[in-house]
Design an enzyme around this catalytic site. Structure first.
Site, PDB file in Angstrom:
ATOM      1  N   HIS A 119       0.845  -1.196   0.315  1.00  0.00           N
ATOM      2  CA  HIS A 119      -0.110  -0.143  -0.166  1.00  0.00           C
ATOM      3  C   HIS A 119       1.017   1.554   0.442  1.00  0.00           C
ATOM      4  CE1 HIS A 119      -3.674  -2.728   1.356  1.00  0.00           C
ATOM      5  NE2 HIS A 119      -2.382  -3.291   1.900  1.00  0.00           N
TER       6      HIS A 119
HETATM    7  O1  RIB Z   1      -4.210  -0.334   4.953  1.00  0.00           O
HETATM    8  C1  RIB Z   1      -3.678  -0.598   4.432  1.00  0.00           C
HETATM    9  C2  RIB Z   1      -2.398   0.408   5.420  1.00  0.00           C
HETATM   10  O2  RIB Z   1      -2.606   0.220   6.717  1.00  0.00           O
HETATM   11  C3  RIB Z   1      -0.807   0.611   5.287  1.00  0.00           C
HETATM   12  O3  RIB Z   1      -0.427   2.284   5.998  1.00  0.00           O
HETATM   13  C4  RIB Z   1      -0.116  -0.456   6.215  1.00  0.00           C
HETATM   14  O4  RIB Z   1       0.834  -0.045   7.023  1.00  0.00           O
HETATM   15  C5  RIB Z   1      -1.321   0.168   7.773  1.00  0.00           C
HETATM   16  O5  RIB Z   1      -0.442   1.238   8.450  1.00  0.00           O
END
Ligand code: RIB
Ligand code: CA
Length: 315
Positions: free
Chosen positions: A242
């Site tokens: 992500h």
């Molecule tokens: O949903 C994904 C996010 O939540 C990313 O930033 C991961 O590091 C968690 O913090």
């Protein structure tokens, strides 16, 4: 080269770690600061983890500031099952040589942005938006002063990952997200609709492992951990990565498709807390001040990661 001034607010976190390696290795950024926030693991660990990653990347020139240890209103809630108890997967923690910079992350954020020309400093927000929300409360002028605020968070077509309705970063501090989105900041939101298109496949992880630098080994270790955990918990063969997405967009905007919208956040309901209501219809929304990532060029994102963690600073 005209470098983009950038502050990264994060909660390392295995995918934050890949995003930081991308940013540390990209010569196109003037990295003003890393600000740590409580999220995946408590802020004491996210700040230490940011310092560890900074040392591995040889970037002690970039100050790390410790920030908020809890959301604006909600109770702190982590995601250790996806990041490991220490936050960096299988990486054994060590005490980095360089400490956190003096002062709170919120003050540093305000001082660094307000001291520079309007719209000259961009932000990448890779965890709960608590630090930025607190900074906006203290200095509302920040919203007009900041450049683009590229945020990893939210979900629309993809549904949620921490609940059926919400993505973790927004769910963890929905009040902060709502305040940032209402502040006038130029928010570009990279939600699961885009980040689920950016997957660490076996080939992509192996390609990073083959590079052979400390930065590449660290990034690959994070993705290997995610690969194992996502297979165990979610049943996915290739985990989404992500947090590199907002950083990749700041480097190469053409890697993503964005749509103008207005995004609002559920802050009251426990069932749908953190849900991002993304409205693309101007007549309904009464203005489309935000942007929502709808598509990602995943090959392009991984090409940037490989270039950034490789031996030469080629991006
Ligand atoms: O949903 C994904 C996010 O939540 C990313 O930033 C991961 O590091 C968690 O913090
Ligand atoms: Ca994160």
């Amino acid at each position: 080269m005209n470098k983009q001034a950038l502050i990264i607010d994060c909660d390392p976190g295995v995918d934050d770690a890949v995003a930081l390696m991308l940013a540390f290795g990209a010569g196109a950024f003037d990295l003003l600061a890393i600000t740590a926030v409580g999220g995946n693991v408590p802020v004491q660990k996210t700040a230490r983890n940011a310092r560890m990653l900074r040392q591995i990347a040889g970037r002690e020139d970039v100050p790390v500031f410790m920030g908020a240890d809890r959301p604006l209103r909600r109770e702190p809630a982590g995601a250790g099952e996806f990041h490991g108890a220490e936050g960096l997967g299988d990486l054994t923690p060590f005490e980095p040589e360089t400490p956190c910079a003096e002062g709170h992350a919120v003050d540093a954020l305000i001082d660094l942005v307000m001291a520079r020309p309007e719209r000259s400093v961009a932000m990448a927000v890779l965890g709960p938006m608590t630090n930025l929300a607190l900074a906006l409360r203290r200095e509302p002028g920040l919203a007009e002063r900041l450049g683009p605020v590229a945020v990893m968070g939210g979900a629309r077509s993809e549904g949620g990952n921490i609940t059926a309705s919400a993505e973790f970063n927004i769910w963890a501090d929905p009040d902060a997200a709502a305040e940032v989105l209402a502040s006038g900041c130029d928010v570009v939101l990279f939600g699961l609709d885009a980040t689920h298109q950016v997957r660490a496949t076996e080939d992509r992880i192996a390609a990073v492992e083959a590079i052979g630098t400390a930065m590449a080994d660290t990034a690959a270790s994070m993705m290997r951990f995610s690969q194992r955990i996502e297979r165990e918990i979610v049943g996915w063969d290739a985990p989404p990565v992500h947090d590199p997405c907002p950083v990749a967009w700041l480097l190469q905007p053409a890697l993503f498709e964005l749509a103008p919208c207005r995004i609002r956040v559920e802050t009251q309901s426990d069932l749908t807390r953190g849900h991002t209501a993304v409205e693309f219809r101007d007549a309904v929304a009464g203005g489309l001040p935000h942007r929502w990532a709808t598509a990602a060029d995943s090959d392009g994102v991984f090409a940037l990661i490989a270039a950034a963690v490789g031996p030469g600073r080629t991006i």
